[in-house]
Enzyme design. Structure first.
Site, PDB file in Angstrom:
ATOM      1  N   GLU A  72    -118.199 -24.204 -11.091  1.00  0.00           N
ATOM      2  CA  GLU A  72    -118.595 -25.606 -10.908  1.00  0.00           C
ATOM      3  C   GLU A  72    -118.443 -26.435 -12.174  1.00  0.00           C
ATOM      4  O   GLU A  72    -118.685 -27.639 -12.148  1.00  0.00           O
ATOM      5  CB  GLU A  72    -120.045 -25.670 -10.395  1.00  0.00           C
ATOM      6  CG  GLU A  72    -120.135 -25.251  -8.942  1.00  0.00           C
ATOM      7  CD  GLU A  72    -121.544 -25.242  -8.390  1.00  0.00           C
ATOM      8  OE1 GLU A  72    -122.501 -25.351  -9.183  1.00  0.00           O
ATOM      9  OE2 GLU A  72    -121.681 -25.102  -7.160  1.00  0.00           O
ATOM     10  N   LYS A  73    -118.047 -25.809 -13.294  1.00  0.00           N
ATOM     11  CA  LYS A  73    -117.772 -26.645 -14.466  1.00  0.00           C
ATOM     12  C   LYS A  73    -116.638 -27.615 -14.117  1.00  0.00           C
ATOM     13  O   LYS A  73    -116.679 -28.790 -14.447  1.00  0.00           O
ATOM     14  CB  LYS A  73    -117.396 -25.816 -15.686  1.00  0.00           C
ATOM     15  CG  LYS A  73    -117.142 -26.716 -16.899  1.00  0.00           C
ATOM     16  CD  LYS A  73    -116.844 -25.930 -18.141  1.00  0.00           C
ATOM     17  CE  LYS A  73    -115.503 -25.259 -18.076  1.00  0.00           C
ATOM     18  NZ  LYS A  73    -114.371 -26.218 -18.065  1.00  0.00           N
TER      19      LYS A  73
ATOM     20  N   HIS B  25    -116.279 -16.634 -15.937  1.00  0.00           N
ATOM     21  CA  HIS B  25    -115.259 -16.003 -15.076  1.00  0.00           C
ATOM     22  C   HIS B  25    -115.786 -14.694 -14.493  1.00  0.00           C
ATOM     23  O   HIS B  25    -115.575 -14.389 -13.330  1.00  0.00           O
ATOM     24  CB  HIS B  25    -114.004 -15.653 -15.895  1.00  0.00           C
ATOM     25  CG  HIS B  25    -113.222 -16.822 -16.379  1.00  0.00           C
ATOM     26  ND1 HIS B  25    -113.036 -17.070 -17.719  1.00  0.00           N
ATOM     27  CD2 HIS B  25    -112.550 -17.794 -15.721  1.00  0.00           C
ATOM     28  CE1 HIS B  25    -112.284 -18.143 -17.860  1.00  0.00           C
ATOM     29  NE2 HIS B  25    -111.978 -18.610 -16.668  1.00  0.00           N
TER      30      HIS B  25
ATOM     31  N   ARG C 128    -111.480 -22.900 -23.380  1.00  0.00           N
ATOM     32  CA  ARG C 128    -111.139 -23.772 -24.509  1.00  0.00           C
ATOM     33  C   ARG C 128    -112.127 -23.631 -25.677  1.00  0.00           C
ATOM     34  O   ARG C 128    -111.796 -23.984 -26.802  1.00  0.00           O
ATOM     35  CB  ARG C 128    -111.079 -25.226 -24.065  1.00  0.00           C
ATOM     36  CG  ARG C 128    -109.881 -25.538 -23.197  1.00  0.00           C
ATOM     37  CD  ARG C 128    -109.779 -27.030 -22.931  1.00  0.00           C
ATOM     38  NE  ARG C 128    -108.462 -27.401 -22.472  1.00  0.00           N
ATOM     39  CZ  ARG C 128    -108.039 -27.323 -21.223  1.00  0.00           C
ATOM     40  NH1 ARG C 128    -108.858 -26.881 -20.299  1.00  0.00           N
ATOM     41  NH2 ARG C 128    -106.810 -27.672 -20.890  1.00  0.00           N
TER      42      ARG C 128
ATOM     43  N   MET D  96    -106.913 -18.732 -15.705  1.00  0.00           N
ATOM     44  CA  MET D  96    -105.807 -18.857 -16.660  1.00  0.00           C
ATOM     45  C   MET D  96    -106.080 -17.962 -17.871  1.00  0.00           C
ATOM     46  O   MET D  96    -105.545 -18.176 -18.957  1.00  0.00           O
ATOM     47  CB  MET D  96    -105.616 -20.317 -17.073  1.00  0.00           C
ATOM     48  CG  MET D  96    -105.262 -21.207 -15.867  1.00  0.00           C
ATOM     49  SD  MET D  96    -104.433 -22.747 -16.269  1.00  0.00           S
ATOM     50  CE  MET D  96    -105.698 -23.571 -17.187  1.00  0.00           C
ATOM     51  N   GLY D  97    -106.965 -16.979 -17.688  1.00  0.00           N
ATOM     52  CA  GLY D  97    -107.237 -16.018 -18.764  1.00  0.00           C
ATOM     53  C   GLY D  97    -108.222 -16.541 -19.785  1.00  0.00           C
ATOM     54  O   GLY D  97    -108.951 -17.506 -19.529  1.00  0.00           O
TER      55      GLY D  97
ATOM     56  N   GLN E 119    -112.260 -30.246  -9.537  1.00  0.00           N
ATOM     57  CA  GLN E 119    -111.234 -29.289  -9.087  1.00  0.00           C
ATOM     58  C   GLN E 119    -111.711 -28.554  -7.829  1.00  0.00           C
ATOM     59  O   GLN E 119    -110.950 -28.359  -6.883  1.00  0.00           O
ATOM     60  CB  GLN E 119    -110.946 -28.284 -10.202  1.00  0.00           C
ATOM     61  CG  GLN E 119    -110.141 -27.071  -9.769  1.00  0.00           C
ATOM     62  CD  GLN E 119    -109.752 -26.191 -10.937  1.00  0.00           C
ATOM     63  OE1 GLN E 119    -108.805 -26.479 -11.635  1.00  0.00           O
ATOM     64  NE2 GLN E 119    -110.475 -25.104 -11.150  1.00  0.00           N
TER      65      GLN E 119
ATOM     66  N   LEU F 259    -110.886 -14.931 -20.633  1.00  0.00           N
ATOM     67  CA  LEU F 259    -112.036 -14.777 -19.735  1.00  0.00           C
ATOM     68  C   LEU F 259    -113.354 -14.753 -20.505  1.00  0.00           C
ATOM     69  O   LEU F 259    -113.464 -14.141 -21.569  1.00  0.00           O
ATOM     70  CB  LEU F 259    -111.884 -13.485 -18.925  1.00  0.00           C
ATOM     71  CG  LEU F 259    -110.615 -13.388 -18.077  1.00  0.00           C
ATOM     72  CD1 LEU F 259    -110.597 -12.077 -17.290  1.00  0.00           C
ATOM     73  CD2 LEU F 259    -110.471 -14.571 -17.128  1.00  0.00           C
ATOM     74  N   HIS F 260    -114.345 -15.421 -19.934  1.00  0.00           N
ATOM     75  CA  HIS F 260    -115.692 -15.449 -20.512  1.00  0.00           C
ATOM     76  C   HIS F 260    -116.686 -15.088 -19.408  1.00  0.00           C
ATOM     77  O   HIS F 260    -116.280 -14.818 -18.257  1.00  0.00           O
ATOM     78  CB  HIS F 260    -115.988 -16.824 -21.124  1.00  0.00           C
ATOM     79  CG  HIS F 260    -115.698 -17.966 -20.190  1.00  0.00           C
ATOM     80  ND1 HIS F 260    -116.436 -18.203 -19.057  1.00  0.00           N
ATOM     81  CD2 HIS F 260    -114.728 -18.914 -20.208  1.00  0.00           C
ATOM     82  CE1 HIS F 260    -115.964 -19.255 -18.439  1.00  0.00           C
ATOM     83  NE2 HIS F 260    -114.908 -19.709 -19.094  1.00  0.00           N
TER      84      HIS F 260
HETATM   85  O1  PAF Z   1    -109.729 -23.558 -13.467  1.00  0.00           O
HETATM   86  C1  PAF Z   1    -108.691 -22.967 -13.844  1.00  0.00           C
HETATM   87  O2  PAF Z   1    -108.709 -22.078 -14.680  1.00  0.00           O
HETATM   88  C2  PAF Z   1    -107.364 -23.372 -13.238  1.00  0.00           C
HETATM   89  O3  PAF Z   1    -107.325 -24.735 -12.988  1.00  0.00           O
HETATM   90  C3  PAF Z   1    -106.985 -22.566 -11.963  1.00  0.00           C
HETATM   91  C4  PAF Z   1    -108.000 -22.780 -10.869  1.00  0.00           C
HETATM   92  C5  PAF Z   1    -106.920 -21.091 -12.315  1.00  0.00           C
HETATM   93  C6  PAF Z   1    -105.623 -23.010 -11.443  1.00  0.00           C
HETATM   94  O4  PAF Z   1    -104.620 -22.792 -12.384  1.00  0.00           O
END
Ligand code: PAF
Length: 277
Positions: free
Chosen positions: A146-147, A35, A185, A28-29, A151, A31-32
């Site tokens: 894995e944070k 990512h 965040r 979702m951008g 999910q 980026l760190h």
């Molecule tokens: O972990 C995230 O950033 C989001 O939940 C993902 C996997 C990109 C789905 O929108």
């Protein structure tokens, strides 16, 4: 790096490279380094790496969380170019959700605890967007941090239920020098909060070192009181089996225990997890 905004354009691109293996890193951008480690992992495992940046509105259960989510597209593009990412897929909401029709899922008990309990609808939102991305991109591999441990489990279950051939790869948490788990965040924390928030990881480590001298209940109380002393609001701490994600009451209920936490630092909600034994 190619920047592609539409499904028709990415479908056309994918037709040309279909013989090669495709690695997909959904984000979702903001980026760190965490990512970027997924991009690096994809680059070592696959021929073509596609990263998506899409702030998925339907996975936010609070409007202010969606509105305040950090947006740093120019910096993100620079970082991806530096990593030699092949494609950035940047769809908009109407491209991703052309109709109002959303899927509902039943992932069982893994999705009803912790994040599932505290963020109603969150995993259905994640599953919808990931299913849509997988249908569009049909990646060979997809990489998740894995944070967001729960999910990752939900995405693995989604892939199983839909009988998809994509291989899901979980990648280790990246931490800031003080130990705070990297998260988009974190951008919303003040510099002081960002330093102070390392107490989340330090307290988890203390629990890992000392858990056998406490009951699970005492360990939870210790965590919550450390968070309150720091001025934070703990949302949950659970000790759970790493495979079932079901919380335990006694240490002897599992042989592979993780701690999972959510803590509010000001108005920023952070999650983390650590293997306890
Ligand atoms: O972990 C995230 O950033 C989001 O939940 C993902 C996997 C990109 C789905 O929108």
């Amino acid at each position: 790096m190619k920047i592609i905004k539409t499904i028709s354009e990415i479908t056309q691109f994918l037709q040309q490279v279909r013989q090669q293996s495709i690695g997909f890193v959904p984000t979702m951008g903001a980026l760190h380094a965490g990512h970027l480690s997924l991009i690096q992992m994809s680059k070592t495992k696959t021929d073509i790496t596609i990263c998506s940046i899409f702030i998925n509105p339907i996975q936010f259960n609070k409007k202010e969380d969606l509105d305040n989510y950090p947006r740093t597209l120019d910096a993100d593009i620079q970082k991806l170019e530096k990593e030699n990412c092949d494609v950035l897929f940047l769809p908009n909401v109407s491209e991703m959700y052309p109709t109002n029709k959303l899927n509902t899922y039943n992932f069982g008990a893994i999705a009803t605890v912790m994040e599932g309990a505290f963020r109603p609808g969150h995993f259905d939102g994640v599953a919808n967007v990931i299913q849509r991305f997988f249908e569009i991109i049909k990646p060979t591999y997809a990489f998740f941090g894995e944070k967001d441990f729960q999910q990752l489990a939900v995405v693995k279950e989604l892939t199983k239920q839909l009988n998809l051939s994509v291989k899901i790869v979980g990648c280790p948490i990246y931490r800031e020098p003080g130990g705070l788990a990297m998260s988009s965040r974190n951008e919303r924390l003040s510099p002081i909060e960002r330093t102070q928030a390392s107490i989340i990881y330090r307290t988890l480590q203390k629990i890992k070192n000392e858990y056998s001298t406490y009951t699970t209940q005492q360990a939870k109380e210790n965590f919550n009181s450390a968070m309150r002393q720091a001025g934070f609001v703990p949302e949950y701490i659970e000790f759970a089996d790493v495979n079932t994600l079901q919380p335990i009451e006694n240490w002897n209920e599992t042989s592979n225990c993780f701690a999972f936490v959510a803590v509010n630092v000001g108005n920023v909600r952070l999650i983390d997890n650590l293997s306890i034994f």
